[in-house]
Design an enzyme around this catalytic site. Sequence first.
Site, short mmCIF file in Angstrom:
data_model
loop_
_atom_site.label_atom_id
_atom_site.label_comp_id
_atom_site.label_asym_id
_atom_site.label_seq_id
_atom_site.Cartn_x
_atom_site.Cartn_y
_atom_site.Cartn_z
N HIS A 98 -51.50 3.97 13.94
CA HIS A 98 -50.30 4.18 12.88
C HIS A 98 -49.88 2.95 12.36
CE1 HIS A 98 -49.99 8.54 13.49
NE2 HIS A 98 -49.79 8.34 14.79
N HIS A 108 -58.00 8.02 12.60
CA HIS A 108 -58.31 8.69 13.99
C HIS A 108 -59.76 8.75 14.28
CE1 HIS A 108 -59.88 12.59 15.80
NE2 HIS A 108 -59.30 12.09 16.76
N ASN A 110 -62.62 9.88 17.51
CA ASN A 110 -62.69 10.42 18.74
C ASN A 110 -64.53 10.35 19.16
OD1 ASN A 110 -63.40 13.38 20.18
ND2 ASN A 110 -61.91 12.15 21.26
N HIS A 177 -51.03 26.19 7.49
CA HIS A 177 -49.63 26.81 7.20
C HIS A 177 -49.09 25.93 6.02
CE1 HIS A 177 -49.21 23.34 10.06
NE2 HIS A 177 -47.90 23.26 9.69
N ARG A 262 -53.11 13.84 31.54
CA ARG A 262 -51.79 12.95 31.73
C ARG A 262 -51.21 13.00 30.20
NH1 ARG A 262 -50.54 7.31 30.79
NH2 ARG A 262 -49.32 6.52 32.09
#
Length: 303
Positions: A98, A108, A110, A177, A262
Amino acid sequence: MKTIDINTVETYLLQLQDAICTALENEDGGASFQEDNWQREEGGGGRTRVLTNGKVFEQAGINFSRVSGTNLPPSATAHRPELAGRSFQAMGVSLVIHPHNPYVPTSHANVRFFIAEKEGEEPVWWFGGGFDLTPYYPFEEDAIHWHKTAKAACDPFGDDVYDKYKKWCDEYFYLKHRNETRGVGGLFFDDLNEWGFETSFDFIKSVGDNYIKAYLPIVNRRKDHGFGERERDFQLYRRGRYVEFNLVFDRGTLFGLQSGGRTESILMSLPPLVKWRYNWSPEPGSAEAELYKILKPVDWLKK
């Protein structure tokens, strides 16, 4: 490498975390990552690194984890019910960046590996991952560069790979949504094992290694762009969409929470500051309105 080699995957992921942290620290020039090593009671642990209040990055979180358990959580078996009751190991590197400047997109990435095992049966394993870009003030050249780099990561593995995983990304990072995509997309893939272990592993290495090549040139172009309270306010408003997606739809977040991961490391993806407004929409013709024109699947390589 013809057999499943979990430790070699872990070695790569730790090296990837190191490389990305070094590149981002060098780009920021004002702050360093703080490292937090943690253990998980049910099995495994991780290495979380977070940079806060840098010159360029307001918050950058890069997490490595390797966890294990006796049963896969519901988020992992929802679309693979036959795996219920198997023990598992899961490892990956996940990061969210950010920036301070609203003209620098959030990003992002991964890459991850799962293996589910049961005595007397063949292990079931797969790779997953990808990267995506979430601009606040869109620049066509940035999106084109992002997607060209994504395609370059995919090209050695087949002519149709980029198109397949670009489409999957557009569909996955979609806020139902809100009826809008989270940003300009990139790559997303999961359940990858049909190429065999070695080639599948090579692919996640290509995706992981190309993330910095995709992101840093954009950061470098935009980080010194002037902005004021209006742009910052819009950035914080749009960050709300990021929070909504991560808490409502993101399978990685759900897996982490359901598997007893975590919490601090799982929720490091959330921005430090964010705003919501009731029933707000941008003024027609404004710079902010430009973003809403591209919150849908776009073929950036034909621009």
